[in-house]
Scaffold this active site. Sequence first.
Site, PDB file in Angstrom:
ATOM      1  N   VAL D  77      14.218  15.009  21.620  1.00 15.42           N
ATOM      2  CA  VAL D  77      14.765  14.968  20.266  1.00 15.42           C
ATOM      3  C   VAL D  77      14.844  16.398  19.752  1.00 15.42           C
ATOM      4  O   VAL D  77      13.832  17.114  19.751  1.00 15.42           O
ATOM      5  CB  VAL D  77      13.845  14.125  19.356  1.00 15.42           C
ATOM      6  N   CYS D  78      16.022  16.818  19.326  1.00 15.91           N
ATOM      7  CA  CYS D  78      16.197  18.199  18.852  1.00 15.91           C
ATOM      8  C   CYS D  78      15.365  18.446  17.605  1.00 15.91           C
ATOM      9  O   CYS D  78      15.511  17.747  16.597  1.00 15.91           O
ATOM     10  CB  CYS D  78      17.662  18.469  18.530  1.00 15.91           C
ATOM     11  N   ILE D  79      14.543  19.469  17.647  1.00 16.91           N
ATOM     12  CA  ILE D  79      13.632  19.703  16.518  1.00 16.91           C
ATOM     13  C   ILE D  79      14.364  20.098  15.243  1.00 16.91           C
ATOM     14  O   ILE D  79      14.025  19.616  14.151  1.00 16.91           O
ATOM     15  CB  ILE D  79      12.550  20.753  16.869  1.00 16.91           C
ATOM     16  N   ALA D  82      15.950  17.076  13.851  1.00 16.75           N
ATOM     17  CA  ALA D  82      14.916  16.115  13.444  1.00 16.75           C
ATOM     18  C   ALA D  82      14.274  16.536  12.128  1.00 16.75           C
ATOM     19  O   ALA D  82      13.997  15.686  11.270  1.00 16.75           O
ATOM     20  CB  ALA D  82      13.857  15.995  14.534  1.00 16.75           C
TER      21      ALA D  82
END
Lengths: 133, 133, 130, 130, 100, 100
Positions: D77-79, D82
């Site tokens: 999940v792309c920080i 996110a």
Amino acid sequence: MAKKFMYMNTKAPYGTIYALESLEVVLIGAAFEQDVSLAFIDDGVYQLTKGQNTDGIGMKNFSPTYSALGDYDVNKIYVEKESLEERGLTLDDLQHLTWEDEDEDWAEKDSIKLVSRAELADILDDQDVVLSF
Amino acid sequence: MAKKFMYMNTKAPYGTIYALESLEVVLIGAAFEQDVSLAFIDDGVYQLTKGQNTDGIGMKNFSPTYSALGDYDVNKIYVEKESLEERGLTLDDLQHLTWEDEDEDWAEKDSIKLVSRAELADILDDQDVVLSF
Amino acid sequence: MKLSIQINEGPYQHQAADSAYQFAKAALAKGHEIFRVFFYHDGVNNATRLAVPPQDDRNITQQWTDLQKEHDLDLVVCIAAAQRRGLMDEDEAKRQGKDANNIAEGFRISGLGQLIEAGIESDHLVTFGA
Amino acid sequence: MKLSIQINEGPYQHQAADSAYQFAKAALAKGHEIFRVFFYHDGVNNATRLAVPPQDDRNITQQWTDLQKEHDLDLVVCIAAAQRRGLMDEDEAKRQGKDANNIAEGFRISGLGQLIEAGIESDHLVTFGA
Amino acid sequence: MTTLHTVNKSPFSSSALDNCLGLAKNGSTVLLLEDGVYAATAGTKSAEAIANADGVSFAILGPDAQARGIEGKLADGIKVVDYDGFVDLVAEHDKVHAWL
Amino acid sequence: MTTLHTVNKSPFSSSALDNCLGLAKNGSTVLLLEDGVYAATAGTKSAEAIANADGVSFAILGPDAQARGIEGKLADGIKVVDYDGFVDLVAEHDKVHAWL
């Protein structure tokens, strides 16, 4: 006094959730005893196609719900002729939706009315509230 | 061996986040020393317009970041001519993006190349990886 | 006039959430009444208190929370849409056996009937979406 | 072949998340390797463990969690995406001073470099979005 | 009844404006906002369609045009409003129809 | 190099298919999926554009066409694949280009 509520459906089913969540509003809204209409234009006309089968995509097939609308006294369903024709479809490709008219000894009547763009413009003009999906 | 990475931008800025988050990938990706190109077609060409000012909409103006791309060695920026013309725009309506060519004594060169659809098709054909935004 | 606002898209992904906020702020400043703001579809994602946008960017949820406080707004998150998308308050988390909740201050979760009621009670329903 | 998958839209709102899952399942069944699944834009919302979809509907997050377990998938999940949208794990919640986290089992949060790496390391990057 | 139509999509990538223009009645107003503002760029097909829409008024949300750097490129005769003006347009019409 | 193009939007409401057809080279394949499958409906402008795209192959994701009730309305000559076939198409081409 009842307001005229129009649910304006412009999007295809499954690709996005708008069609399904529009139907959820229509079903809840039916309890409020307003004057309800549904319009299907642009890709919205695809919502009503017959023979939808979602087994292969793992999503819920919600198209049978449209045939229950008559039981909720939702029986003014306008499909724009131009949108249908542009997509190579006719009324025969859509579900046959009906309702029973209490005032005429429960005679079964068609819910879907095929209307031209000009006719639909007049119908829209007459609404109090438009919900867009 | 370096791969050819193409960032394909088709969407306008601000209306959706794709343009901004595409730029974030490009900046991070620049550290990976691959062969990077950016293409702007369809509404994507709007990302490069001059004079963007977001004070009135409460969103961050990220358009200045495009002018920093040259410093990241991102200097192959293709704008499709047909998309620009259809929108009533010319290259003069876009930011003037440049980079400095180390091999030619840091000569300043244009980063944006206006290409026809046919030329862009050839450029796309040659890529290893296409990232779509 | 008495307004209601429907928001159909999540924060940041689409401008709809921003436009709705700017519109609401302007309407309130002009002295209009906002009967309700209804968050539907991905719009429910505007109600998360766990977002941490970049410091130089706006915090969309916080903007709504602040506006709610100032004007006692009725910010309603559709429960059906919220359940699908993982937005819940403390009560709902308990009911569903979830170990956390994420709804921000100033928002409440309720049913679709609240949208219909907003349409009935308001002079205008203004929709922001994609 | 070695595949990576990018998912740009949230669960339920767009079919992209479903298509990606069906594609991943088919690829794994055929014996292909999935190097990484990268969740970007609203795609990060697929990683919430707080969703409670209707009982007669699929649970998209659970589908990924199960597939991850079975095939030891790398679900990233792309920080940055996110943080904007309110997806966080326990560590991130601590760091940001948040009182809750909502990431589901089998997903990990990491940077955009993981997407570029996926593009470099994989034979094919297949993107699902809107 | 009078209707305020809102269009927030680019006419080049979406059918929203076409849908709106096809169904807007005389006397109604179309407000272009968000990516919808591009429709008013001078020299485009959409600007021509707008100019030919007899009996329908058009307005454009200025802050969105400025954000996109096109406020100097707008076709003549389109009213520019801010969010206050948007609120006024809502108040002046009987209903709002969002073309999503 | 050979490219598998994927298009998941309706051609009637989005520019994605136009973008794709404008830039797809000879020898590439276009896979229509999700709402993109409507493009292959017989008797439509999009089906005509597909028929006229010389040198480009087309495939359609069957499960998506069935979900939408249009598998009986498809134009002739378009290959129907399932998710397995989608995976095979990816493997057979050098890269995948998603037209979003």
